[in-house]
Design a protein around this motif. Structure first.
Motif, mmCIF file in Angstrom:
data_model
loop_
_atom_site.group_PDB
_atom_site.id
_atom_site.type_symbol
_atom_site.label_atom_id
_atom_site.label_comp_id
_atom_site.label_asym_id
_atom_site.label_seq_id
_atom_site.Cartn_x
_atom_site.Cartn_y
_atom_site.Cartn_z
ATOM 1 N N CYS A 81 0.637 -1.163 0.077
ATOM 2 C CA CYS A 81 0.382 -0.063 -0.179
ATOM 3 C C CYS A 81 0.913 1.054 -0.218
ATOM 4 C CB CYS A 81 -1.150 -0.268 0.960
ATOM 5 S SG CYS A 81 -2.197 -1.311 1.308
ATOM 6 N N TYR A 82 1.891 1.307 0.277
ATOM 7 C CA TYR A 82 2.823 2.060 0.794
ATOM 8 C C TYR A 82 3.753 2.506 -0.813
ATOM 9 C CZ TYR A 82 3.359 1.423 5.695
ATOM 10 O OH TYR A 82 2.636 1.384 7.165
ATOM 11 N N THR A 83 4.231 3.593 -1.703
ATOM 12 C CA THR A 83 4.286 4.000 -2.066
ATOM 13 C C THR A 83 5.849 3.328 -2.092
ATOM 14 O OG1 THR A 83 2.874 6.197 -2.697
ATOM 15 C CG2 THR A 83 4.800 5.623 -3.850
ATOM 16 N N ARG A 84 6.622 2.997 -3.096
ATOM 17 C CA ARG A 84 7.795 2.418 -2.923
ATOM 18 C C ARG A 84 9.368 3.057 -2.947
ATOM 19 N NH1 ARG A 84 6.509 -1.719 0.978
ATOM 20 N NH2 ARG A 84 8.698 -2.958 -0.093
ATOM 21 N N ARG A 85 9.059 4.338 -2.974
ATOM 22 C CA ARG A 85 9.788 5.324 -2.970
ATOM 23 C C ARG A 85 10.496 5.247 -1.793
ATOM 24 N NH1 ARG A 85 11.367 9.415 -6.337
ATOM 25 N NH2 ARG A 85 11.767 9.822 -4.894
ATOM 26 N N MET A 86 12.071 5.632 -1.747
ATOM 27 C CA MET A 86 12.619 5.157 -0.595
ATOM 28 C C MET A 86 13.335 6.242 0.219
ATOM 29 S SD MET A 86 16.411 3.795 -0.512
ATOM 30 C CE MET A 86 18.235 3.522 0.859
ATOM 31 N N ASP A 87 12.820 7.391 -0.599
ATOM 32 C CA ASP A 87 12.864 8.550 0.616
ATOM 33 C C ASP A 87 11.562 8.437 1.769
ATOM 34 O OD1 ASP A 87 10.840 8.512 -1.136
ATOM 35 O OD2 ASP A 87 11.475 11.094 -1.337
ATOM 36 N N ALA A 116 22.211 8.937 -1.213
ATOM 37 C CA ALA A 116 23.366 9.030 -2.201
ATOM 38 C C ALA A 116 22.849 7.873 -2.695
ATOM 39 C CB ALA A 116 24.484 8.880 -1.551
ATOM 40 N N TYR A 117 22.911 6.804 -1.633
ATOM 41 C CA TYR A 117 22.398 5.517 -2.251
ATOM 42 C C TYR A 117 21.782 5.631 -2.848
ATOM 43 C CZ TYR A 117 20.799 0.213 -1.668
ATOM 44 O OH TYR A 117 20.346 -1.232 -2.222
ATOM 45 N N ALA A 118 20.371 5.732 -1.920
ATOM 46 C CA ALA A 118 18.746 5.910 -3.481
ATOM 47 C C ALA A 118 19.139 6.467 -4.744
ATOM 48 C CB ALA A 118 17.405 6.832 -2.876
ATOM 49 N N GLU A 119 19.838 7.447 -5.059
ATOM 50 C CA GLU A 119 20.573 8.144 -6.428
ATOM 51 C C GLU A 119 20.973 7.383 -7.099
ATOM 52 O OE1 GLU A 119 22.466 12.307 -7.968
ATOM 53 O OE2 GLU A 119 22.099 12.187 -5.593
ATOM 54 N N PHE A 120 21.677 6.471 -6.207
ATOM 55 C CA PHE A 120 22.443 5.242 -7.599
ATOM 56 C C PHE A 120 21.501 4.267 -8.202
ATOM 57 C CE2 PHE A 120 24.811 1.374 -7.182
ATOM 58 C CZ PHE A 120 25.757 1.075 -8.368
ATOM 59 N N TRP A 164 14.762 -0.496 -4.744
ATOM 60 C CA TRP A 164 15.567 -0.865 -3.057
ATOM 61 C C TRP A 164 15.078 -1.363 -2.817
ATOM 62 C CZ3 TRP A 164 13.923 -0.780 1.604
ATOM 63 C CH2 TRP A 164 12.443 -0.761 1.744
ATOM 64 N N ASP A 165 14.114 -2.607 -2.758
ATOM 65 C CA ASP A 165 13.439 -3.498 -2.022
ATOM 66 C C ASP A 165 13.194 -4.853 -2.757
ATOM 67 O OD1 ASP A 165 11.537 -2.359 -4.543
ATOM 68 O OD2 ASP A 165 9.950 -2.714 -2.779
ATOM 69 N N ALA A 166 13.757 -4.495 -3.320
ATOM 70 C CA ALA A 166 13.997 -5.596 -4.698
ATOM 71 C C ALA A 166 15.450 -6.205 -4.991
ATOM 72 C CB ALA A 166 13.318 -5.713 -5.886
ATOM 73 N N VAL A 167 16.844 -5.252 -4.199
ATOM 74 C CA VAL A 167 17.769 -5.745 -4.812
ATOM 75 C C VAL A 167 18.653 -6.368 -5.278
ATOM 76 C CG1 VAL A 167 18.463 -4.459 -2.835
ATOM 77 C CG2 VAL A 167 19.663 -3.650 -4.839
#
Length: 327
Positions: free
Chosen positions: A14-20, A50-54, A62-65
């Motif tokens: 239900c959450y937007t999966r944006r890392m921020d 910085a990791y999210a930007e990478f 980020w949740d399926a890395v």
């Protein structure tokens, strides 16, 4: 899959999966559960941004890395010219972040499992000699409130080995002049009691009697060390104070509050203090962090031995010494 796990998984979707958004949740964890300092929180948040930007540049979620993406990130860190210590800290940040995300059921697995951190290089800490420390602490000052404050600040740093963040967070009520102790809130919100030497106590007493009342423009400000406006002294200002005293004492550049912390630990060990006692006074969680000071004292002992013992010198040096003695 159990109904409970399915419920958590559905909630996570239900959450937007944006890392921020999840970085914000991690920051809440750092503040609430870890009791991390503002400096630590800022560093962790910057690492994760910085990791999210990478990942975004490479189209990775980020949740399926996977390990391939993580290893690519590690390679990018090392290729950027960052020190191994900084790279290790950034990896540690990811490890903590994913551990919390897995614990709170935002991800089904922890991708950091099995990922090794780069081994940081260790530099022996710089410190003052006892004579230099006495010169710094004993510099002559006038009777102006800021001068009295600065003397007390330098004395307390050297007498207690406090981190600069711990020093400026001290409130008046945390320093007991009678018992010669101070209650300090250190890293992770952990509280410890440190011993305050007589010279530092005297400087604090004089500052509280003659200096602090003239700086306390704001009623109710609990901070021990005040700035000229009556507010709590900042980390940056405390560093500036030490640097100004360093110049006044004629000491070389590079002396900082942390130099005084290193000097405190080194001089205690040189004086025969137990390593565990020094660990407790410094607020180190791991004894390994304290043991680096034993390497410093061993190196200094070796230097002193080689300079003082006639059989420690080379044969040519010993021969020259004998000729000199015979004259």
């Amino acid at each position: 899959m159990s109904p409970r796990w399915m419920l958590f998984t559905e909630q996570a979707r239900c959450y937007t999966r944006r890392m921020d958004q999840f970085i914000e949740r991690f920051v809440i964890y750092l503040k609430g559960e870890r009791g991390a300092s503002p400096h630590t929180i800022s560093a962790y948040a910057a690492d994760l941004a910085a990791y999210a930007e990478f990942l975004e540049d490479r189209g990775c979620a980020w949740d399926a890395v996977d390990r391939v993406a993580l290893r690519a990130y590690l390679s990018a860190l090392q290729a950027s010219g960052l020190s191994r210590r900084t790279c290790a800290r950034k990896v540690s940040t990811l490890r903590s972040f994913y551990k919390v995300m897995f614990r709170d059921k935002y991800i089904a697995r922890d991708p950091m499992l099995g990922i090794r951190s780069p081994k940081p290089e260790y530099h022996l800490p710089s410190f003052l000699s006892p004579v230099q420390a006495e010169t710094l602490a004993g510099a002559q000052v006038g009777d102006e409130p800021q001068e009295l404050r600065d003397r007390a600040l330098v004395e307390v740093l050297y007498a207690t080995g406090l981190r600069v963040s711990e020093l400026v967070s001290l409130d008046v009520g945390q320093v007991d002049l009678g018992s010669r102790e101070a209650v300090v809130r250190g890293k992770g919100g952990k509280t410890r009691v440190v011993i305050v030497g007589e010279a530092a106590l005297h400087s604090v007493r004089i500052y509280q009697e003659r200096g602090r009342p003239r700086l306390a423009h704001r009623s109710g400000e609990p901070a021990l060390f005040l700035n000229r406006f009556g507010g709590r002294l900042s980390d940056r200002s405390a560093r500036s104070v030490v640097n100004a005293w360093r110049k006044r004492a004629g000491l070389p550049e590079g002396v900082s509050p942390h130099t005084l912390r290193h000097s405190f630990a080194t001089h205690l060990l040189d004086g025969g203090a137990d390593l565990r006692v020094v660990q407790e006074l410094l607020g180190h969680q791991s004894l390994n962090s304290t043991q680096i000071y034993t390497h410093v004292t061993q190196i200094e002992s070796r230097k002193a031995y080689q300079m003082a013992h006639p059989r420690a010198r080379s044969m040519s040096e010993a021969g020259e010494a004998l000729k000199t003695d015979a004259l």
